[in-house]
Design an enzyme around this catalytic site. Sequence first.
Site, PDB file in Angstrom:
ATOM      1  N   SER A 195      31.465  45.429  34.251  1.00 16.69           N
ATOM      2  CA  SER A 195      33.017  45.102  33.473  1.00 16.69           C
ATOM      3  C   SER A 195      34.166  45.811  34.046  1.00 16.69           C
ATOM      4  O   SER A 195      35.175  45.030  34.177  1.00 16.69           O
ATOM      5  CB  SER A 195      32.880  46.042  31.977  1.00 16.69           C
ATOM      6  OG  SER A 195      31.561  46.007  31.429  1.00 16.69           O
ATOM      7  N   HIS A 242      36.957  49.812  31.936  1.00 22.67           N
ATOM      8  CA  HIS A 242      37.916  48.863  31.573  1.00 22.67           C
ATOM      9  C   HIS A 242      39.253  49.240  32.259  1.00 22.67           C
ATOM     10  O   HIS A 242      39.849  48.229  32.965  1.00 22.67           O
ATOM     11  CB  HIS A 242      37.897  48.294  30.459  1.00 22.67           C
ATOM     12  CG  HIS A 242      36.567  48.123  29.680  1.00 22.67           C
ATOM     13  ND1 HIS A 242      36.147  47.909  28.672  1.00 22.67           N
ATOM     14  CD2 HIS A 242      35.451  47.385  30.368  1.00 22.67           C
ATOM     15  CE1 HIS A 242      34.773  47.615  28.277  1.00 22.67           C
ATOM     16  NE2 HIS A 242      34.377  47.328  29.638  1.00 22.67           N
TER      17      HIS A 242
END
Length: 291
Positions: A195, A242
Amino acid sequence: MSSPDFARNSDNYCYRHPDRQSFVLCQRCLRTICPECQTQAAVGVICPECLGQQAKTQTPAQRKAERRWSRPRAVTATDSRPLVTYGIIAVTMLVYLTQLIPGSPVQELLAFNSLYVAPAWGFAPFQPWRLFTVLVVHGGFFHVGLNMLAVWMIGRSLEPLLGRWRFLVLYLLGGLGGSVGVALIAPGLWVVGASGAVFGLLGALLVIGRHIGANIRGILLILAINLVIGFVPGFQVAWQAHIGGLAVGALVGLIYARTRSVRRRALQIWLLVAVAVGLFALLLLPPLIYR
Ligand SMILES: [Zn+2]
Ligand SMILES: [Zn+2]
C-alpha cells in the site's frame, strides 16, 4: 503543476506531439518524446527522426547484418510495454503463493516492524531489508489482488510516461516512505502490503498530471475498497503507510516534473538520493521520541 510557465516549457512535451506530456528523452538528440514516438535502442530509446537518420547512415553491410541479427522493427518499435509494472506484479504474486504454503515463514521474515530498523532501541535484531520486503507480503487474497490491480491501473500509464527506471525508483521510494511513516507514527506495529508504494504512485500521479489518461476515479475506488477491508479483522493495512507513501510519491513526482530536461539529469539523481537519505535519517527519530 498547471502553472503557465510549466505549460509553456516545451521540454515537458513530445516534440512531435506538443499536446502530450512526457519525461522520456531521445538518447541521440535529447528531445522529449511520448511513448508512441519511442523506439527501443541499444541504450534507452530513440525518436523516429533519429531512427531514420541511423538507417540512412548505415553501410549496406551493416544493414544486411541488422536484418539478419536484430528483431524485426515492428516488434521493437512497439516495445513501450510497462515491463517494470508486470515485474512488480509477478514478484508480488509469486511471494504471495509462497505465503500460502502451510507453515510458511515468509510473512514473519519479510513483514515490517520498526523495531527491526532501529538498533538504538535494542528490542530486535537489525533487519533493514524489511523496509522494502514489506511490499511483497500480503494479508490475504483481496489485499494482494486489490493492491496489484491498483499497480496495474497506474503503472500502465505512468511507466511509459516516466521510463522504466524512474518508475521503479518511484515505487521503491514510495514504499520506503510508507515504512518510515509507520515507524514514525506507530512504532512497534506489524505491517504487510504494497500500500505504501501504491499510494506513492498515486501521489506522483496527482502531481504529474491528471491529463495523462490514467483513470484516477477508478484507482481511487480501488484504494477506497482497500481501506475498508483494512478494518476487517485479519488484515493489517496501515494508514500510516498510506500517508508516508503519498507524501514521498508527491515529492518524487515534483522532482521528476521539475528536472525533466537533460541539463538537469544530474540534479534529478542527486535529489532522489537526497530523498532516500532523508528518509533513512528519519528512522533515527523514533527511538529518541518514544523511549
Ligand atoms: Zn532523436
Ligand atoms: Zn510523440
